[in-house]
Enzyme design. Structure first.
Site, PDB file in Angstrom:
ATOM      1  N   LYS A   1       0.643   3.552  -2.887  1.00 50.21           N
ATOM      2  CA  LYS A   1      -0.541   4.412  -3.131  1.00 50.21           C
ATOM      3  C   LYS A   1      -0.155   5.890  -3.132  1.00 50.21           C
ATOM      4  O   LYS A   1      -0.773   6.696  -3.829  1.00 50.21           O
ATOM      5  CB  LYS A   1      -1.624   4.120  -2.095  1.00 50.21           C
ATOM      6  CG  LYS A   1      -2.303   2.768  -2.361  1.00 50.21           C
ATOM      7  CD  LYS A   1      -3.210   2.338  -1.232  1.00 50.21           C
ATOM      8  CE  LYS A   1      -3.922   1.036  -1.594  1.00 50.21           C
ATOM      9  NZ  LYS A   1      -4.296   0.229  -0.460  1.00 50.21           N
TER      10      LYS A   1
ATOM     11  N   VAL B   1       0.929  -3.789   3.876  1.00 51.53           N
ATOM     12  CA  VAL B   1       0.836  -5.111   4.504  1.00 51.53           C
ATOM     13  C   VAL B   1       2.141  -5.914   4.414  1.00 51.53           C
ATOM     14  O   VAL B   1       2.255  -6.985   4.987  1.00 51.53           O
ATOM     15  CB  VAL B   1      -0.338  -5.958   3.952  1.00 51.53           C
ATOM     16  CG1 VAL B   1      -1.673  -5.362   4.334  1.00 51.53           C
ATOM     17  CG2 VAL B   1      -0.227  -6.142   2.449  1.00 51.53           C
TER      18      VAL B   1
ATOM     19  N   TYR C   1      -2.262  -2.195 -10.927  1.00 54.88           N
ATOM     20  CA  TYR C   1      -2.282  -2.056  -9.468  1.00 54.88           C
ATOM     21  C   TYR C   1      -1.461  -3.162  -8.787  1.00 54.88           C
ATOM     22  O   TYR C   1      -0.666  -2.898  -7.892  1.00 54.88           O
ATOM     23  CB  TYR C   1      -3.736  -2.065  -8.977  1.00 54.88           C
ATOM     24  CG  TYR C   1      -3.851  -2.115  -7.474  1.00 54.88           C
ATOM     25  CD1 TYR C   1      -3.602  -0.981  -6.703  1.00 54.88           C
ATOM     26  CD2 TYR C   1      -4.186  -3.297  -6.812  1.00 54.88           C
ATOM     27  CE1 TYR C   1      -3.674  -1.026  -5.316  1.00 54.88           C
ATOM     28  CE2 TYR C   1      -4.268  -3.349  -5.426  1.00 54.88           C
ATOM     29  CZ  TYR C   1      -4.020  -2.214  -4.686  1.00 54.88           C
ATOM     30  OH  TYR C   1      -4.081  -2.260  -3.318  1.00 54.88           O
TER      31      TYR C   1
ATOM     32  N   SER D   1       0.796  -1.240   0.000  1.00 58.29           N
ATOM     33  CA  SER D   1       0.000   0.000   0.000  1.00 58.29           C
ATOM     34  C   SER D   1       0.824   1.283   0.000  1.00 58.29           C
ATOM     35  O   SER D   1       0.274   2.348  -0.272  1.00 58.29           O
ATOM     36  CB  SER D   1      -0.914   0.022   1.218  1.00 58.29           C
ATOM     37  OG  SER D   1      -2.179  -0.436   0.849  1.00 58.29           O
TER      38      SER D   1
ATOM     39  N   TYR E   1      -4.252   3.275   7.530  1.00 51.97           N
ATOM     40  CA  TYR E   1      -5.500   2.497   7.548  1.00 51.97           C
ATOM     41  C   TYR E   1      -6.501   3.124   8.517  1.00 51.97           C
ATOM     42  O   TYR E   1      -6.487   4.337   8.717  1.00 51.97           O
ATOM     43  CB  TYR E   1      -5.224   1.022   7.916  1.00 51.97           C
ATOM     44  CG  TYR E   1      -4.231   0.342   7.006  1.00 51.97           C
ATOM     45  CD1 TYR E   1      -4.520   0.146   5.664  1.00 51.97           C
ATOM     46  CD2 TYR E   1      -3.016  -0.112   7.486  1.00 51.97           C
ATOM     47  CE1 TYR E   1      -3.618  -0.495   4.824  1.00 51.97           C
ATOM     48  CE2 TYR E   1      -2.110  -0.763   6.652  1.00 51.97           C
ATOM     49  CZ  TYR E   1      -2.418  -0.935   5.326  1.00 51.97           C
ATOM     50  OH  TYR E   1      -1.528  -1.563   4.504  1.00 51.97           O
TER      51      TYR E   1
END
Ligand code: GLU
Length: 305
Positions: free
Chosen positions: A64, A259, A189, A61, A241
């Site tokens: 991102k 993660v 992605y 992540s 998160y």
């Protein structure tokens, strides 16, 4: 600085036991939970790395933040904002329990899977392979490391098992948020999440974000200053998160976790930090990594609040 970081590693090591490595992407289950590294970069102290700071892991992540930057640079703030909102959802990163009223552009943000997948469609490029290449090139440029590459095993593993992300992408399509070929968007992605970095790379990227897009060592402006403001603000509210509010209190700097167990933390005008420790808490954040940032923030008074 080295001594402080060594002490932090020692003090936080026991927190590894409170977490577990991610297993929902089978390849990530192979991570060694006992690895733990930190790297910091600042103008006055230079680069300091301790523990497993040169060990590589996939961004997951954390990428991102780069997807958001690529989309902002390619299409501008208005178009990005129109497709993906900026409010925290209070839901897990891969939630797909949206009701009919919920799944609108303004109810997703760039730091959850739905938002990041949608933003892949805004990256310039004729094909999704080209879009991914632009993302990889930007990651290399920000980290000043042309050797950054894809971890093929993690990519294949997530592509084979990422059905929740597949469901999310088809849902984005069903609600008209994206109109492109879902498998092509997903491939971009999945590749993005599988870009392999070290704590040094993360600290370098964070250092550029901390200095509003400028590399303060070379004086080179790598991207538009206002995009750093946008990204850092979104990292602050949504980067950790559904633990972002707690993190704002205990650490108080923009950050993004993944993660994989990595955390990239941006200390505005001061420092870039990269951490790796793959045992995660229930929200998906590195247990030892969060604790290390708490201590570092307290010792060096890093909180922006
Ligand atoms: N590739 C992971 C996924 O989409 C990234 C999740 C994360 O790091 O939060 O499930």
């Amino acid at each position: 600085m080295d001594k402080l970081l060594k002490n932090i590693i020692r003090e936080c090591y026991p927190y590894i036991q409170n977490g577990k490595v991610a297993t929902y992407i089978p390849e990530l289950a192979k991570a060694n939970p006992n690895e733990f590294g930190i790297c910091t970069i600042s103008i006055d102290q230079g680069t300091n790395g301790v523990g497993d700071y040169e060990k590589s892991f996939t961004m997951q992540s954390i990428v991102k933040a780069i997807i958001l930057l690529r989309a902002l640079e390619d299409k501008g703030e208005a178009e990005v904002r129109n497709l993906v909102g900026v409010e925290a959802t209070g839901k897990p990163f891969d939630a797909f329990n949206y009701s009919d009223q919920d799944l609108k552009s303004e109810h997703i943000n760039p730091m959850i899977n739905a938002g990041a997948i949608a933003l892949c469609t805004l990256i310039d490029g004729e094909t999704y392979r080209e879009k991914f290449q632009r993302l990889l090139d930007l990651t290399r440029k920000l980290a000043g490391n042309s050797n950054i590459n894809l971890d093929e095993d993690v990519y294949m593993s997530e592509k084979a098992t990422g059905n929740k992300n597949r469901a999310l992408t088809y849902m984005l399509k069903a609600y008209g948020i994206i109109n492109e070929d879902a498998e092509e968007v997903l491939d971009c992605y999945f590749r993005a999440c599988s870009i392999k970095v070290t704590c040094v790379d993360l600290a370098r990227i964070a250092f550029i974000l901390a200095n509003k897009g400028e590399n303060p060592i070379t004086g080179e402006q790598l991207f538009d200053k206002k995009h750093a403001t946008y990204i850092n603000a979104v990292l602050m509210t949504c980067g950790m998160y559904d633990g972002s509010g707690e993190f704002a209190i205990t650490v108080g700097v923009p950050a993004k976790s993944g993660v994989c167990g990595g955390i990239m933390a941006v200390v505005p005008n001061r420092m870039g930090i990269g951490i790796y420790s793959p045992a995660l808490d229930s929200k998906g954040n590195s247990c030892a990594g969060i604790k290390a940032l708490e201590i570092l923030s307290r010792e060096l008074e890093l909180s922006i609040f």
